[in-house]
Design a protein around this motif. Structure first.
Motif: not given
Ligand SMILES: [Fe+2]
Ligand SMILES: [Fe+2]
Length: 171
Positions: A53, A119, A149
């Motif tokens: 990530h 997010e 996300e």
């Molecule tokens: Fe993220």
């Protein structure tokens, strides 16, 4: 009075750009915080998820830069108090848990999922705003990050429910 059909140059447009600056700050700071979370993780799978990530977050930064460019705006950061708070919370979880424990991993997942949910909320709303810009490319770019996300959040849930929470419970 003539009704504005295009959001360009309107106050709403300014607001949209301001919020892009906010998430731009958030992504930039997250990209620096994730390697610290990776280093703190006990489980190699969780460390790997954070590493993955981090790279994706660097991609989100590039995507936002593309969005600024499409809008003819300079990519600028504006401090995001929410992300600042979430990252502080991640730091205190690291401080408050023992190294090499699964309780720490459970805590890191909690912190990371709060970040992902933040997010998701942000990109979810921004891509809806972007529809009024009548710029399909901007909508598409924001939706692409939103999907990533969401996928990250699912991965974190799978890691927690797969084994980390169980191990944390038996420590
Ligand atoms: Fe993220
Ligand atoms: Fe992101």
């Amino acid at each position: 009075m003539e009704k504005k059909e295009n959001m360009q140059n309107s106050e709403f447009h300014e607001f949209f750009v301001d919020e892009l600056k906010d998430i731009y700050w958030a992504e930039n700071h997250l990209a620096k915080a994730l390697p610290k979370m990776q280093k703190a993780a006990t489980s190699p799978e969780l460390a790997q998820a954070f590493e993955k990530h981090t790279k994706e977050t660097e991609g989100h930064i590039k995507t936002l830069e593309q969005v600024f460019e499409l809008l003819g705006k300079k990519a600028e950061e504006k401090k995001c108090d929410a992300m600042d708070g979430l990252l502080k919370e991640a730091n205190s979880i690291i401080d408050d848990t023992e190294k090499d424990t699964f309780v720490r991993d459970a805590g890191l997942i909690l912190a990371a999922q709060k970040v992902e949910h933040y997010e998701i909320a942000t990109y979810g709303t921004l891509r809806i705003f972007a529809r009024y810009l009548k710029n399909q490319q901007v909508v598409k770019l924001l939706e692409q990050t939103l999907q990533n996300e969401k996928d990250t959040d699912v991965t974190l849930t799978e890691l927690a429910e797969g084994s980390i929470n169980k191990k944390a419970a038996s420590e």
